[in-house]
Design a protein around this motif. Structure first.
Motif, short mmCIF file in Angstrom:
data_model
loop_
_atom_site.label_atom_id
_atom_site.label_comp_id
_atom_site.label_asym_id
_atom_site.label_seq_id
_atom_site.Cartn_x
_atom_site.Cartn_y
_atom_site.Cartn_z
N TRP A 169 -8.36 -2.65 -1.81
CA TRP A 169 -9.46 -2.14 -2.64
C TRP A 169 -10.72 -2.97 -2.43
N GLN A 170 -10.56 -4.29 -2.39
CA GLN A 170 -11.70 -5.20 -2.24
C GLN A 170 -12.41 -4.97 -0.90
N THR A 171 -11.64 -4.66 0.13
CA THR A 171 -12.22 -4.40 1.45
C THR A 171 -13.16 -3.21 1.39
N ARG A 172 -12.77 -2.20 0.63
CA ARG A 172 -13.64 -1.03 0.49
C ARG A 172 -14.92 -1.40 -0.26
N VAL A 173 -14.79 -2.19 -1.32
CA VAL A 173 -15.95 -2.58 -2.12
C VAL A 173 -16.95 -3.37 -1.28
N GLU A 174 -16.43 -4.32 -0.48
CA GLU A 174 -17.30 -5.20 0.30
C GLU A 174 -17.93 -4.49 1.49
N SER A 175 -17.18 -3.61 2.15
CA SER A 175 -17.70 -2.95 3.35
C SER A 175 -18.41 -1.64 3.05
N GLY A 176 -18.17 -1.10 1.86
CA GLY A 176 -18.78 0.18 1.51
C GLY A 176 -18.02 1.37 2.04
N PHE A 229 2.71 -8.35 -3.46
CA PHE A 229 2.58 -6.90 -3.63
C PHE A 229 1.23 -6.56 -4.25
N TRP A 230 0.90 -7.23 -5.36
CA TRP A 230 -0.34 -6.93 -6.07
C TRP A 230 -1.56 -7.44 -5.31
N ALA A 231 -1.41 -8.57 -4.66
CA ALA A 231 -2.54 -9.12 -3.88
C ALA A 231 -2.90 -8.19 -2.73
N THR A 232 -1.90 -7.56 -2.13
CA THR A 232 -2.16 -6.63 -1.03
C THR A 232 -2.95 -5.42 -1.52
N LEU A 233 -2.55 -4.88 -2.67
CA LEU A 233 -3.29 -3.75 -3.24
C LEU A 233 -4.73 -4.13 -3.55
N ALA A 286 -8.27 -10.26 5.29
CA ALA A 286 -7.66 -11.02 4.21
C ALA A 286 -6.23 -11.39 4.57
N VAL A 287 -5.80 -12.56 4.13
CA VAL A 287 -4.44 -13.01 4.41
C VAL A 287 -3.43 -12.03 3.82
N ASP A 288 -3.76 -11.45 2.67
CA ASP A 288 -2.85 -10.52 2.00
C ASP A 288 -2.61 -9.25 2.82
N LEU A 289 -3.50 -8.98 3.79
CA LEU A 289 -3.35 -7.78 4.62
C LEU A 289 -2.77 -8.10 5.99
N PHE A 290 -2.51 -9.37 6.25
CA PHE A 290 -2.00 -9.77 7.57
C PHE A 290 -0.69 -9.07 7.89
N TRP A 291 0.13 -8.87 6.85
CA TRP A 291 1.42 -8.22 7.06
C TRP A 291 1.25 -6.81 7.63
N GLN A 297 3.92 3.16 2.96
CA GLN A 297 4.04 2.62 4.31
C GLN A 297 3.27 1.30 4.45
N LEU A 298 2.09 1.24 3.86
CA LEU A 298 1.30 0.02 3.93
C LEU A 298 1.95 -1.14 3.19
N LEU A 299 2.77 -0.80 2.19
CA LEU A 299 3.41 -1.84 1.37
C LEU A 299 4.83 -2.15 1.82
N GLN A 300 5.22 -1.64 2.97
CA GLN A 300 6.59 -1.84 3.45
C GLN A 300 6.95 -3.32 3.49
N ASP A 301 6.06 -4.13 4.02
CA ASP A 301 6.39 -5.54 4.19
C ASP A 301 6.55 -6.25 2.86
N THR A 302 5.75 -5.88 1.87
CA THR A 302 5.80 -6.57 0.58
C THR A 302 6.95 -6.07 -0.30
N LEU A 303 7.43 -4.84 -0.03
CA LEU A 303 8.51 -4.27 -0.85
C LEU A 303 9.90 -4.64 -0.33
N GLY A 304 9.97 -5.18 0.86
CA GLY A 304 11.28 -5.58 1.40
C GLY A 304 11.75 -4.64 2.49
N GLU A 305 12.72 -5.12 3.27
CA GLU A 305 13.19 -4.36 4.44
C GLU A 305 13.87 -3.04 4.07
N THR A 306 14.50 -2.96 2.90
CA THR A 306 15.23 -1.74 2.52
C THR A 306 14.32 -0.54 2.32
N ILE A 307 13.02 -0.80 2.15
CA ILE A 307 12.09 0.30 1.95
C ILE A 307 12.10 1.25 3.15
#
Length: 686
Positions: free
Chosen positions: A559-566, A551-555, A428-433, A461-471
């Motif tokens: 979750w969607q990846t787990r649903v689709e792949s099992g 931020f929300w799209a990444t979350l 997903a594009v939202d996970l490219f980061w 850690q997974l959300l570092q890119d979406t939360l900004g560099e100061t994270i």
């Protein structure tokens, strides 16, 4: 055949087994005579148009030079049979039709129908010419008309026949044209002969109905010629011809349905063959990526040009040669502007030389039109990378490959091909980061292992890119990170106040980050922090709406990846934290999630639960000193969450992909296709 006032009444009949056998027995196709039917059908249509009062077709040239002499002889012979056998009260419409089928036994099915209709048109045309010229003061014309027409014909025009049977004649023409089209289609697709043979009976019935209707029309014509103005069509005659026109149309539609099913079947075969070639193509080894890109994005007949969205110019596809290429697949209608903007920032700051090619996937139910073309051009011109020129020409086998192999549904997706065109990764594009670094690793690096290592990170850690560099600074300093969201201004003010008091009493270093809601408007976001509150100055928040959306799209994508792949791409505790935040987002109230640095442990609670715990910190201050702030808070939250006591159940709302929803719905205001959501709820109405 019944008669009344000399008129023919032909009741449309069903073709039973015995009649069908007689029709089939008349057909002797060992050396079936064939010819180009178009000139004859054009001539018939020309006559019909002139009867209707409109101009005939443009000259078709010298018809005599277009056809062999034997065709004219056959038409003349059938014209005579029609005139003779359809005159008088003893004619039997069915028997006349069967006799004609016998006499045309050596002709192909379509030729039988065309010749019979042409013979009728010749008779009808002759009648019209003579009757129209009768009133001229030309002795020669009057003599010819006197010999050919009824004595009463001078007072009779062709209008009566026109009003009674013209619809039937037109219906015969349309059916005959379709019979010709069907036979032409069959001859062009000989590989399906066994399938076509199964429908031979239907074609024979259609030809029989065409000839039967032509005989009925000829009988009505003969009654008109013989009786002149004394001929009065009855209401029954009109009803019979009306029913006949309906039946002719119905048979034509059935043939059309059959041919469409054949076309679909052939298309499926072609798609499967092309798909197989594409699968084999990806198994090959190449020196550069051109072979793969050509197979995916361009048909052999197309020029290999690609649109540079940045320069607004067409360029040769070899601009992509020898580079990592990210194929950006998306739904054309639901592409997010925020997503484009975020990805554009990444693209413009890229450290590895790669290119992106936007490949919008069109819904099969949508036809390319001016409005869609305008939207497509506007969207592509907002991008800084490349784009294919004609999305509607993307091969069906390619789309099948994209959906079945790379699992594209409705979420935007990136597929990475290395400089040799070999598939590296899709996601997903939202996970490219998150996985960007791993896909551009050197050949010596185990990309799979590096990718798996990335996903072992905690939620923060997974959300570092979406939360900004100061994270990163917060994580390195092991500060307590207070994430909170919602849109209730009063709750936010209370939470910030209580949190500031608690961290002061607990003597801990902390930061606060407001992440809003996935569907929060930017105007509301701004309004919340317009309040004069000194504590708001220490709160970190997104500077633009697109970052909050990311931020929300990444979350949701994790979750969607787990649903689709099992299976989950992250560990259980991280997934639990992600699902909890998504459920908080679906609720109406405020919420908070607190962790220390990159620790996977996270204390999470909503509304009054977290407010009361912070307000009454003194009751668990001792526990904080024993086990630590986050662990103490987690323990206190659990103590208040027994099923028997009052609690707020979680709900979860996520974007639904195509296939999980019955249909698309457009907004009544702007006309855009709306996103659909699936909501999961534990205990409604508690």
């Amino acid at each position: 055949m019944d008669t009344a006032n000399g008129a023919v009444r032909m009741i449309p009949e069903n073709v039973d087994g015995a009649l069908l056998q007689r029709i089939l027995d008349s057909h002797k196709p060992l050396d079936a005579k064939k010819f180009d039917a178009k000139p004859l059908l054009d001539a018939v249509e020309d006559i019909i148009r002139r009867v209707e009062g409109s101009n005939g077709k443009a000259s078709q040239g010298d018809l005599g030079r277009m056809m062999e002499p034997w065709i004219h002889e056959t038409i003349k012979k059938v014209s005579c049979e029609l005139s003779c056998k359809c005159s008088g009260a003893t004619a039997n419409t069915r028997e006349v039709a069967l006799v004609l089928l016998q006499s045309l036994g050596s002709y192909s099915w379509e030729a039988k129908a065309v010749i019979t209709l042409a013979a009728f048109a010749a008779n009808y045309g002759s009648y019209l010419l003579v009757s129209q010229l009768y009133e001229r003061n030309d002795p020669f014309v009057k003599s010819v008309a006197f010999l050919q027409l009824s004595p009463n014909q001078s007072k009779q025009t062709h209008s009566t026949f026109k009003s009674e049977a013209l619809k039937v004649v037109k219906a015969i023409l349309y059916l005959t044209k379709y019979i010709v089209d069907v036979r032409t289609f069959q001859s062009q697709n000989a590989m399906l002969t066994s399938i076509f043979n199964a429908y031979e009976d239907d074609l024979a019935k259609a030809v029989y109905l065409s000839i039967l209707s032509t005989v009925a029309s000829e009988s009505l014509l003969m009654s008109t010629v013989a009786l002149g103005y004394e001929y009065e069509p009855t209401a029954t005659d009109a009803q019979v011809f009306s029913s006949l026109a309906i039946e002719l149309k119905s048979v034509r539609m059935e043939l059309g349905s059959q041919m469409e099913s054949w076309k679909k079947y052939i298309e499926e075969i072609i798609v499967l063959e092309d798909y197989g070639r594409l699968v084999r193509k990806f198994k090959g080894t190449y020196t550069n990526n051109m072979e793969i890109l050509k197979a995916l994005l361009w048909k052999e007949s197309q020029a290999t040009m690609i649109y540079n969205c940045s320069t607004k110019m067409q360029e040769e596809m070899n601009k992509l040669s020898g580079k990592h290429v990210l194929l950006y697949f998306s739904n054309l209608e639901q592409l997010s502007e925020d997503e484009i903007s975020i990805l554009s920032e990444k693209y413009e700051r890229k450290l590895t030389p790669y290119e992106i090619v936007w490949v919008p996937i069109m819904d099969e139910s949508i036809s390319w039109n001016e409005e869609i073309a305008k939207y497509f051009k506007k969207t592509r011109d907002s991008m800084p990378w490349y784009c294919i020129n004609e999305p509607f020409k993307l091969g069906k086998a390619v789309i099948k490959y994209i959906k079945e192999v790379w699992k594209f549904k409705d979420r935007s997706q990136l597929v990475v091909l290395n400089p040799q065109g070999k598939f590296v990764k899709s996601g997903a594009v939202d996970l490219f980061w998150i996985w960007e670094k791993s896909v551009f690793a050197s050949e010596s690096t185990n990309i799979k292992e590096e990718d798996e290592q990335l996903w072992k990170g905690t939620m923060i850690q997974l959300l570092q890119d979406t939360l900004g560099e100061t994270i990163n600074e917060w994580i390195d300093a092991r500060k307590y990170i207070f994430l909170f969201g919602g849109e209730d201004t009063k709750w936010i003010q209370e939470f910030v106040e209580y949190a500031c008091n608690v961290v002061k009493d607990a003597n801990i270093e902390f930061v606060m980050m407001y992440v809003g809601k996935s569907n929060l408007s930017w105007k509301t976001h701004q309004k919340i922090f317009e309040q004069k509150n000194p504590n708001f100055n220490i709160i970190f928040r997104f500077t633009e709406k697109k970052y909050m959306s990311s931020f929300w799209a990444t979350l949701q994508s994790i979750w969607q990846t787990r649903v689709e792949s099992g299976k989950s791409i992250v560990d259980d505790m991280t997934m639990e934290n992600i699902v909890t935040l998504l459920s908080f987002d679906a609720s109406a109230g405020g919420w908070a999630a607190i962790c220390r640095g990159s620790s996977p442990k996270m204390a999470k609670a909503q509304d009054e639960t977290i407010l009361n715990l912070l307000k009454n910190y003194t009751t668990w201050a001792a526990l904080n000193k024993q086990v630590g702030f986050v662990d103490a808070l987690i323990q206190k939250i659990k103590e208040g969450k027994t099923y028997e006591s009052y609690h707020d159940c979680y709900s979860l709302a996520v974007v639904a992909n195509i296939g999980s929803t019955p249909k698309k719905v457009k907004c009544l205001i702007c006309g855009k296709v709306m996103k659909s959501f699936i909501t999961y709820s534990c205990c409604p109405d508690l």
